[in-house]
Scaffold this motif. Structure first.
Motif, PDB file in Angstrom:
ATOM      1  N   GLN A   6      49.407  36.306  27.468  1.00  0.00           N
ATOM      2  CA  GLN A   6      50.521  36.943  26.752  1.00  0.00           C
ATOM      3  C   GLN A   6      51.834  36.815  27.530  1.00  0.00           C
ATOM      4  OE1 GLN A   6      49.474  40.978  25.606  1.00  0.00           O
ATOM      5  NE2 GLN A   6      47.450  40.338  24.930  1.00  0.00           N
ATOM      6  N   SER A   7      51.749  36.636  28.853  1.00  0.00           N
ATOM      7  CA  SER A   7      52.984  36.457  29.618  1.00  0.00           C
ATOM      8  C   SER A   7      53.670  35.154  29.218  1.00  0.00           C
ATOM      9  CB  SER A   7      52.716  36.495  31.129  1.00  0.00           C
ATOM     10  OG  SER A   7      52.016  35.358  31.577  1.00  0.00           O
ATOM     11  N   LEU A   8      52.890  34.176  28.759  1.00  0.00           N
ATOM     12  CA  LEU A   8      53.446  32.894  28.310  1.00  0.00           C
ATOM     13  C   LEU A   8      53.615  32.832  26.794  1.00  0.00           C
ATOM     14  CD1 LEU A   8      51.825  29.883  30.194  1.00  0.00           C
ATOM     15  CD2 LEU A   8      54.244  30.250  29.778  1.00  0.00           C
ATOM     16  N   HIS A   9      52.671  33.428  26.071  1.00  0.00           N
ATOM     17  CA  HIS A   9      52.622  33.220  24.623  1.00  0.00           C
ATOM     18  C   HIS A   9      52.361  34.522  23.877  1.00  0.00           C
ATOM     19  CE1 HIS A   9      52.370  28.952  25.507  1.00  0.00           C
ATOM     20  NE2 HIS A   9      51.289  29.133  26.228  1.00  0.00           N
ATOM     21  N   SER A  10      53.205  35.517  24.057  1.00  0.00           N
ATOM     22  CA  SER A  10      53.017  36.747  23.312  1.00  0.00           C
ATOM     23  C   SER A  10      53.188  36.474  21.825  1.00  0.00           C
ATOM     24  CB  SER A  10      54.041  37.779  23.778  1.00  0.00           C
ATOM     25  OG  SER A  10      54.107  38.837  22.862  1.00  0.00           O
ATOM     26  N   ARG A  11      52.323  37.096  21.014  1.00  0.00           N
ATOM     27  CA  ARG A  11      52.406  36.871  19.562  1.00  0.00           C
ATOM     28  C   ARG A  11      53.102  38.019  18.850  1.00  0.00           C
ATOM     29  NH1 ARG A  11      46.011  35.174  19.455  1.00  0.00           N
ATOM     30  NH2 ARG A  11      46.297  33.234  20.600  1.00  0.00           N
ATOM     31  N   GLU A  15      57.810  36.654  40.409  1.00  0.00           N
ATOM     32  CA  GLU A  15      57.410  35.382  39.804  1.00  0.00           C
ATOM     33  C   GLU A  15      56.636  35.645  38.511  1.00  0.00           C
ATOM     34  OE1 GLU A  15      55.660  32.580  42.568  1.00  0.00           O
ATOM     35  OE2 GLU A  15      56.580  33.705  44.189  1.00  0.00           O
ATOM     36  N   PRO A  16      56.636  34.646  37.598  1.00  0.00           N
ATOM     37  CA  PRO A  16      55.836  34.836  36.385  1.00  0.00           C
ATOM     38  C   PRO A  16      54.361  35.051  36.733  1.00  0.00           C
ATOM     39  CG  PRO A  16      57.343  32.982  36.109  1.00  0.00           C
ATOM     40  CD  PRO A  16      57.423  33.404  37.557  1.00  0.00           C
ATOM     41  N   ALA A  17      53.703  35.940  36.002  1.00  0.00           N
ATOM     42  CA  ALA A  17      52.301  36.264  36.272  1.00  0.00           C
ATOM     43  C   ALA A  17      51.400  35.041  36.116  1.00  0.00           C
ATOM     44  CB  ALA A  17      51.835  37.373  35.325  1.00  0.00           C
ATOM     45  N   TRP A  18      51.755  34.151  35.178  1.00  0.00           N
ATOM     46  CA  TRP A  18      50.860  33.028  34.913  1.00  0.00           C
ATOM     47  C   TRP A  18      50.716  32.086  36.103  1.00  0.00           C
ATOM     48  CZ3 TRP A  18      55.630  33.053  32.032  1.00  0.00           C
ATOM     49  CH2 TRP A  18      56.547  32.090  32.425  1.00  0.00           C
ATOM     50  N   GLY A  19      51.698  32.068  37.001  1.00  0.00           N
ATOM     51  CA  GLY A  19      51.637  31.086  38.080  1.00  0.00           C
ATOM     52  C   GLY A  19      51.430  31.680  39.462  1.00  0.00           C
ATOM     53  N   ASP A  20      51.231  32.990  39.552  1.00  0.00           N
ATOM     54  CA  ASP A  20      51.193  33.639  40.860  1.00  0.00           C
ATOM     55  C   ASP A  20      49.817  33.506  41.506  1.00  0.00           C
ATOM     56  OD1 ASP A  20      52.930  35.688  42.571  1.00  0.00           O
ATOM     57  OD2 ASP A  20      50.841  36.344  42.607  1.00  0.00           O
ATOM     58  N   ALA A  21      49.754  32.728  42.566  1.00  0.00           N
ATOM     59  CA  ALA A  21      48.470  32.474  43.237  1.00  0.00           C
ATOM     60  C   ALA A  21      47.903  33.757  43.838  1.00  0.00           C
ATOM     61  CB  ALA A  21      48.644  31.404  44.322  1.00  0.00           C
ATOM     62  N   ASN A  22      48.754  34.618  44.360  1.00  0.00           N
ATOM     63  CA  ASN A  22      48.260  35.858  44.956  1.00  0.00           C
ATOM     64  C   ASN A  22      47.611  36.766  43.915  1.00  0.00           C
ATOM     65  OD1 ASN A  22      48.983  35.544  47.737  1.00  0.00           O
ATOM     66  ND2 ASN A  22      51.130  35.813  47.147  1.00  0.00           N
ATOM     67  N   LEU A  23      48.218  36.865  42.744  1.00  0.00           N
ATOM     68  CA  LEU A  23      47.660  37.731  41.699  1.00  0.00           C
ATOM     69  C   LEU A  23      46.247  37.283  41.341  1.00  0.00           C
ATOM     70  CD1 LEU A  23      47.920  40.034  39.698  1.00  0.00           C
ATOM     71  CD2 LEU A  23      48.934  38.448  38.064  1.00  0.00           C
ATOM     72  N   ARG A  24      46.063  35.972  41.251  1.00  0.00           N
ATOM     73  CA  ARG A  24      44.747  35.443  40.910  1.00  0.00           C
ATOM     74  C   ARG A  24      43.721  35.840  41.984  1.00  0.00           C
ATOM     75  NH1 ARG A  24      43.598  31.679  36.811  1.00  0.00           N
ATOM     76  NH2 ARG A  24      45.810  31.737  36.263  1.00  0.00           N
ATOM     77  N   HIS A  25      44.134  35.726  43.242  1.00  0.00           N
ATOM     78  CA  HIS A  25      43.248  36.105  44.345  1.00  0.00           C
ATOM     79  C   HIS A  25      42.944  37.598  44.329  1.00  0.00           C
ATOM     80  CE1 HIS A  25      41.743  33.359  47.353  1.00  0.00           C
ATOM     81  NE2 HIS A  25      42.779  32.585  47.172  1.00  0.00           N
ATOM     82  N   LEU A  26      43.979  38.397  44.172  1.00  0.00           N
ATOM     83  CA  LEU A  26      43.779  39.846  44.211  1.00  0.00           C
ATOM     84  C   LEU A  26      42.893  40.289  43.050  1.00  0.00           C
ATOM     85  CD1 LEU A  26      47.403  40.947  45.187  1.00  0.00           C
ATOM     86  CD2 LEU A  26      45.367  40.937  46.642  1.00  0.00           C
TER      87      LEU A  26
END
Lengths: 277, 277, 277, 277
Positions: C28-33, C62-73
């Motif tokens: 949804q951060s990239l493609h909210s409907r 940074e955008p959520a879709w690309g954040d490497a730390n968020l994915r790790h956490l």
């Protein structure tokens, strides 16, 4: 997957072309219409020629649409020749060293597209880079590698021939690995005096690329548009997709074609034909 | 040029060891006393084992001392085994992919030191990386390359032997290029169960490295310190430079020596001798 | 203008709900409907309860879709109660202190919507914040100010009543300034045990908000979906817009309505009626 | 706690003064000798007058010493009047809106120092800002608030008088709260034509501040220094602490004193005396 623009002409404030046109590059970072992706929010870059030695570069990993510094810089930097790029990563890290334009000496390079199955080809492609240039590679993108391969293949002497050799080399290598559709590319290159733009893809369905029409014709077409009335005959704009407020202003660069813009605005199209190794 | 710490023992909140000790790692990021540089402000990283598969990692290019997220995470992540690192770049770009710890599968890797004349050796060293691993290299540091060479040389089977082969290989290559003092290193490695720490430099004047003393002795030495009274016999801390609030608590790891810490806290020192290729 | 989600139920790895569902919050951060904006790329935040005192928070610009730390956490933090938010700014600066969730003591707060003509009302609204709380305001958003006004109005004693007083106060002030459509809001609040969600707007056309249906009904509806089969009766998910892989799983929260979720999963809806000053 | 510099004179590339002098501002960001803190790594900013309307500004939360963009910009922006600042936070968030210089219309403002017990005074100070300006406050620092109070007090008409009123007002308020040593400040202000620099602190022990000596004397003193030989009579540099490669080149600005530099290089010192409200 990325959008870019290049200006070659009279000195202008960068914001005149980056922020002010309707559906300009900043708007395309949020709402691209012709790109493979709608959103180009994985960083951006601006490279310009003007005061100081060689090109100036500003790159950031934040989306271009929200960067307060870019807005300030665009309003205070004037340049007769600049390239700007908004990025949508195809997988490599979001970091400044992966943002276009890449620079080397007086040269700037932007790319929209990809090397197919880059993960598999990366090592072999890196080995083909001139060892004297190798350690200057800072990022991890296919685009930067195309730039360094082109430098290896003589970009600084004959840019289009070097790009033809480079892409031919990548295609031949992909072929050996059984990889189809090796290269997808629209490329912009400059040395601060001339500007080259290439539209090419192995599969013959390349990303879009457009050049602005003659200033004279544009002024007659849109007598009410003050931006156009300021255009001069030697001004030339190259864009991934047209700005909305200039209908009729754009010539699509055909498939497998290269555009050269020289000082004074002379420009010519010629076929772009990759040369196998 | 970088400071790091590693914890192997009872599960603790990361902040207990990262923020609370006097002259802990965060303070060392601003005021290192024994490092080659006073300031280690070019990014940092935290890698930990606990909930979830493999190690968690948080890296940032901001100085550790001012990062609000790090403070929050350290107060809410509990781990029996973690490594943290603050960076002072020796020239490569400040970006997350250049921040330690590097991770691969279950493995974490931190490094303080450098490969001398890395710019000259980079290409040849990269060629020595296992082609199957090559494309996973994301950053541009000498440290990450040491990690990938060690993986190539069998880190996952025998970490210390792999590091001896790797450093021997770099020394031999530097020798061929007429480069002195090839490697300067303190290194921390873990697979989530065991922890290895190496202190070594070609010139025999390595960066400092310390391990904590036995909990029993420490408790007797400092009956008034509640942090120490909570220590258990199997707790082990490895640090680039001692925390100030634990005088007498540290054993310096000798030159050219490797420490292994096993589950249960068993630990042993042994000589570290690079093997030429 | 922003999307958010909240989880109240059995402990789960954050990634199970943040990354893995089809059309989850990251998508949804990239493609909210259903949002006012397609792209929510102006930063994000995650707040969770679990290990450590009070909520943990991770925010980034940074955008959520690309954040490497968020994915790790997200892959290494487990929590029985968390809120996540992706931001599309309505004009205020892109900085961590403007990212949701906002935290105060044990409390977390997320907001999707806006205070109309905030620029005009900002000063007067700030004056209404309890002087003892004033200096803790760190950012510059209308959302953070709503949170501090709600704290001033007793959020910690009776959250829904405090929000009714707060929004009523803003509406009355907007009215005095001749400003229509004063507040647009979906709001999520938690103290680590309970979760409140409010859907309300002055004009009666609020941002969407949905709560997950009973686990029992969901399991019968989708016997083939392993994610759903793990659901327990006391699990409750609240989202700005439905995840695509759970058709039939969602109840829309009606206009001007508040949802309360208690420990054990008890939940109830009741009308939400702002109270003028 | 912060270092800054200002240039008023012939147009120069920013890098000539920001990067090239020995112990220039970038070096001071890592190794300040006279500052309250050795390290000034909590962000920085550059504001300059030249091409485009009003001042250009570039701010970043990364340390100045490692910012690749700053290096590029400094090498490609030429200006006859610019201010640069490196920050060491006294507690407020590290974010671009907290980085100096602050700008408003044609005005730039930098500050080294603090308002004592700012947390306690913040609300009351904000209430004193002109309501028409209030909503433009973007950050959370004491420094930005001093700027907005000075704007409220007539900075654009008479900068020094406005600063005297502002600091007097803060001192009187601190006094009422029983707070000692209310203000510590060295301040730089410009409207693009003139430059003002103030050194003042309530306790009479102000942060250091220096202005460059006459070009004529400097050239005679250092006939071997090409940088100095290019100086013109109307060039004036103001710095928190001297650059190392210009011994004898600096006049310390006395306690409680204000310097005014006018177009053409005319400059004068006069006492700075805060006026109670």
């Amino acid at each position: 997957m990325c959008r870019w623009m290049a200006w070659h002409g009279q000195p202008v404030l960068v914001e005149e072309l980056l922020f002010k046109p309707e559906h300009g590059l900043i708007d395309q970072s949020l709402h691209s219409r012709m790109g493979a992706e709608t959103t180009n929010g994985d960083g951006f870059g601006l490279g310009w020629y003007g005061t100081g030695e060689g090109p100036g570069v500003y790159r950031s990993i934040e989306p271009a649409w929200g960067d307060a510094n870019l807005r300030h810089l665009a309003g205070h930097i004037e340049s007769p020749l600049f390239l700007a790029h908004v990025r949508a990563t195809s997988g490599t890290a979001i970091q400044e060293t992966n943002c276009h334009p890449y620079d080397h000496g007086r040269w700037l390079f932007v790319h929209n597209g990809l090397i197919n199955e880059f993960h598999e080809l990366r090592r072999e492609l890196m080995l083909a880079v001139d060892p004297a240039l190798f350690a200057d590679i800072q990022g991890s993108t296919d685009s930067e590698l195309l730039f360094y391969l082109a430098l290896t293949n003589g970009l600084e002497e004959d840019p289009l021939a070097a790009l033809e050799r480079t892409i031919g080399f990548v295609e031949a290598m992909a072929d050996r690995h059984g990889i189809e559709h090796a290269v997808q590319a629209s490329i912009g290159v400059s040395d601060g005096e001339r500007l080259w733009a290439v539209r090419y893809s192995t599969e013959g369905r390349s990303r879009t690329l457009f050049a602005s029409a003659d200033a004279h014709a544009l002024k007659q077409l849109h007598p009410e548009n003050p931006r156009l009335q300021r255009l001069r005959d030697d001004d030339r704009l190259v864009v991934s997709e047209p700005f909305a407020d200039l209908p009729g202003a754009w010539h699509e660069i055909p498939e497998a074609t290269a555009l050269t813009v020289l000082p004074g605005g002379t420009h010519e199209l010629r076929p772009f034909r990759p040369l196998a190794g």
